[in-house]
Design a protein around this motif. Structure first.
Motif, PDB file in Angstrom:
ATOM      1  N   GLY A  51      -0.069  -2.062   8.594  1.00 37.11           N
ATOM      2  CA  GLY A  51      -1.125  -1.209   9.126  1.00 37.11           C
ATOM      3  C   GLY A  51      -2.337  -1.129   8.222  1.00 37.11           C
ATOM      4  N   LEU A  52      -2.372  -1.951   7.158  1.00 35.68           N
ATOM      5  CA  LEU A  52      -3.473  -1.906   6.205  1.00 35.68           C
ATOM      6  C   LEU A  52      -4.555  -2.927   6.546  1.00 35.68           C
ATOM      7  N   SER A  53      -5.783  -2.604   6.209  1.00 33.01           N
ATOM      8  CA  SER A  53      -6.897  -3.540   6.364  1.00 33.01           C
ATOM      9  C   SER A  53      -7.264  -4.070   4.984  1.00 33.01           C
ATOM     10  N   VAL A  54      -7.422  -5.395   4.901  1.00 26.87           N
ATOM     11  CA  VAL A  54      -7.628  -6.060   3.614  1.00 26.87           C
ATOM     12  C   VAL A  54      -8.878  -6.923   3.676  1.00 26.87           C
ATOM     13  N   LEU A  55      -9.712  -6.834   2.658  1.00 32.77           N
ATOM     14  CA  LEU A  55     -10.890  -7.684   2.515  1.00 32.77           C
ATOM     15  C   LEU A  55     -10.657  -8.616   1.337  1.00 32.77           C
ATOM     16  N   THR A  56     -10.857  -9.909   1.542  1.00 27.56           N
ATOM     17  CA  THR A  56     -10.630 -10.875   0.470  1.00 27.56           C
ATOM     18  C   THR A  56     -11.689 -11.966   0.483  1.00 27.56           C
ATOM     19  N   PRO A  57     -12.050 -12.503  -0.674  1.00 30.02           N
ATOM     20  CA  PRO A  57     -12.884 -13.701  -0.705  1.00 30.02           C
ATOM     21  C   PRO A  57     -12.038 -14.934  -0.417  1.00 30.02           C
ATOM     22  N   PHE A  58     -12.683 -15.997   0.025  1.00 35.84           N
ATOM     23  CA  PHE A  58     -11.992 -17.264   0.229  1.00 35.84           C
ATOM     24  C   PHE A  58     -11.463 -17.815  -1.097  1.00 35.84           C
ATOM     25  N   ASP A  75      -4.346  -6.508   8.551  1.00 32.81           N
ATOM     26  CA  ASP A  75      -5.590  -6.953   9.171  1.00 32.81           C
ATOM     27  C   ASP A  75      -6.476  -7.520   8.069  1.00 32.81           C
ATOM     28  N   VAL A  76      -6.492  -8.836   7.920  1.00 32.91           N
ATOM     29  CA  VAL A  76      -7.161  -9.487   6.790  1.00 32.91           C
ATOM     30  C   VAL A  76      -8.509 -10.067   7.214  1.00 32.91           C
ATOM     31  N   THR A  77      -9.545  -9.730   6.453  1.00 34.94           N
ATOM     32  CA  THR A  77     -10.887 -10.271   6.658  1.00 34.94           C
ATOM     33  C   THR A  77     -11.272 -11.104   5.441  1.00 34.94           C
ATOM     34  N   SER A  78     -11.726 -12.335   5.677  1.00 36.51           N
ATOM     35  CA  SER A  78     -12.159 -13.212   4.592  1.00 36.51           C
ATOM     36  C   SER A  78     -13.680 -13.257   4.557  1.00 36.51           C
ATOM     37  N   VAL A  79     -14.265 -13.173   3.354  1.00 38.17           N
ATOM     38  CA  VAL A  79     -15.724 -13.153   3.236  1.00 38.17           C
ATOM     39  C   VAL A  79     -16.211 -14.132   2.191  1.00 38.17           C
ATOM     40  N   SER A  94     -15.510   3.312   3.532  1.00 34.13           N
ATOM     41  CA  SER A  94     -15.227   1.888   3.715  1.00 34.13           C
ATOM     42  C   SER A  94     -14.100   1.688   4.718  1.00 34.13           C
ATOM     43  N   GLU A  95     -14.226   0.651   5.532  1.00 35.03           N
ATOM     44  CA  GLU A  95     -13.207   0.378   6.551  1.00 35.03           C
ATOM     45  C   GLU A  95     -11.977  -0.312   5.979  1.00 35.03           C
ATOM     46  N   TYR A  96     -12.020  -0.675   4.693  1.00 35.39           N
ATOM     47  CA  TYR A  96     -10.919  -1.443   4.113  1.00 35.39           C
ATOM     48  C   TYR A  96     -10.044  -0.574   3.212  1.00 35.39           C
ATOM     49  N   ASP A  97      -8.741  -0.699   3.417  1.00 29.64           N
ATOM     50  CA  ASP A  97      -7.782  -0.001   2.565  1.00 29.64           C
ATOM     51  C   ASP A  97      -7.604  -0.736   1.241  1.00 29.64           C
ATOM     52  N   VAL A  98      -7.717  -2.063   1.307  1.00 29.05           N
ATOM     53  CA  VAL A  98      -7.481  -2.925   0.149  1.00 29.05           C
ATOM     54  C   VAL A  98      -8.622  -3.919   0.025  1.00 29.05           C
ATOM     55  N   ILE A  99      -9.113  -4.112  -1.188  1.00 30.53           N
ATOM     56  CA  ILE A  99     -10.122  -5.141  -1.455  1.00 30.53           C
ATOM     57  C   ILE A  99      -9.596  -6.050  -2.553  1.00 30.53           C
ATOM     58  N   VAL A 100      -9.545  -7.337  -2.278  1.00 30.49           N
ATOM     59  CA  VAL A 100      -9.200  -8.324  -3.305  1.00 30.49           C
ATOM     60  C   VAL A 100     -10.523  -8.845  -3.856  1.00 30.49           C
TER      61      VAL A 100
END
Length: 324
Positions: A51-58, A75-79, A94-100
């Motif tokens: 149920g977590l949203s994650v933002l990560t770089p490629f 829910d993973v978003t790549s940027v 922020s809409e993200y629970d986790v940021i890599v």
């Protein structure tokens, strides 16, 4: 759900893009205990959606999320590039629970009081290499192509190689540095895996023999440097610690059992490697997996290593930015 934007070749280090793709694979079965899918890669015990949203770089950071993306566990978003990461860090809601992200970026913003994210774990320990034809290229007059002058690549490189014979030209991206080497405009180049291996392969097709002559992680010592990490939104983490810890545990368990390259390649392929992970293809990514130094380790266990690395960026305090 997995999201992405258009892929940029320069994203192999800590960059990427965003958008949506249909999940490659969904798992509705909840596993009990650790189940081995083959002799070397274990699937962790609970495959329910976090149920977590994650933002990560490629690149390497996104590859650390392979077990999460493959089974659609978050829910993973790549940027691409640092700007979307920085924007997510500083947004009050922020809409993200986790940021890599790069450890220096997340810790610096936290220490400045601009971010509510804390560093939970480190996921990569460096993937930078010097590629050239000659073993002693760094000791000869000539041209060297580098990238990321004020970012991790450039600062780590300058920390380790203070006296160089080649004239260094700084390029805007790792792809540009690779192109300069392939075009003969440089005698050696600072590159990141997996692009370092891609560059060597392309050169071979054109009758040019390139090779890795320096491993910046070995030069640094201590198993490399804590380059990218998992940052968690502190308020949400305190409310739902179990789900955050489970996501990291799945990543750590996968990392600890990766050795079968065929199974790893299949897992990477299931994640849509070019569009979601930002790597050329699954075969290359699995082949150079070890040289990307993907290791999931709790930040509190490597606090000393973090302090040494972040000092290069003028960050003199890390303890308050770490999840304890």
């Amino acid at each position: 759900m997995k999201k992405f934007l258009s892929v940029l070749l320069s994203a192999v280090l800590l960059t990427g893009c965003g958008g949506k793709v249909t999940p490659v694979e969904e798992s509705s079965e909840v596993k009990e205990d650790v189940v081995e899918t083959n002799d070397d890669i274990a699937v962790t015990n609970d495959l329910e959606q976090t149920g977590l949203s994650v933002l990560t770089p490629f690149g390497a950071p996104a590859l650390s999320l392979v077990p999460i993306i493959k089974d659609d566990l978050a829910d993973v978003t790549s940027v691409s590039g640092p700007d979307p990461l920085m924007a997510a860090f500083v947004q009050p809601e922020s809409e993200y629970d986790v940021i890599v992200a790069a450890t220096n970026l997340g810790v610096k913003l936290h220490n400045a009081g601009k971010s509510q994210y804390k560093l939970h774990s480190v996921v990569t320990f460096g993937n930078l290499y010097v590629v050239a034809e000659s073993e002693d290229a760094l000791e000869q007059e000539g041209e060297m192509a580098c990238f990321g002058e004020q970012a991790v690549p450039g600062l780590v490189f300058k920390e380790e190689f203070k006296d160089l014979k080649p004239n260094v030209t700084w390029y805007g991206s790792v792809a540009d540095a690779s192109a300069a080497l392939l075009a003969g405009n440089a005698d050696c180049a600072l590159l990141a895996e997996p692009l370092a291996s891609v560059t060597i392969a392309k050169a071979k097709e054109n009758g040019k023999e390139l090779k890795i002559i320096k491993d910046l992680q070995q030069e640094w010592g201590e198993g490399g440097y804590p380059q990218a990490g998992i940052f968690v939104r502190e308020d949400l983490y305190n409310e739902n610690k179990e789900n955050f810890d489970r996501l990291v545990s799945i990543m750590e368990d996968y990392d600890n059992h990766v050795s079968d390259k065929e199974a790893l390649e299949a897992d990477i392929e299931a994640c849509n490697p070019k569009d979601v992970l930002g790597v050329p293809n699954a075969k290359i990514a699995s082949k150079v997996w070890d040289r990307m130094n993907i290791r999931v380790v709790k930040a509190s266990d490597v606090e000393e290593e973090l302090a040494k690395f972040l000092a290069v960026f003028g960050i003199d305090s890390v303890s308050d930015a770490i999840v304890k």
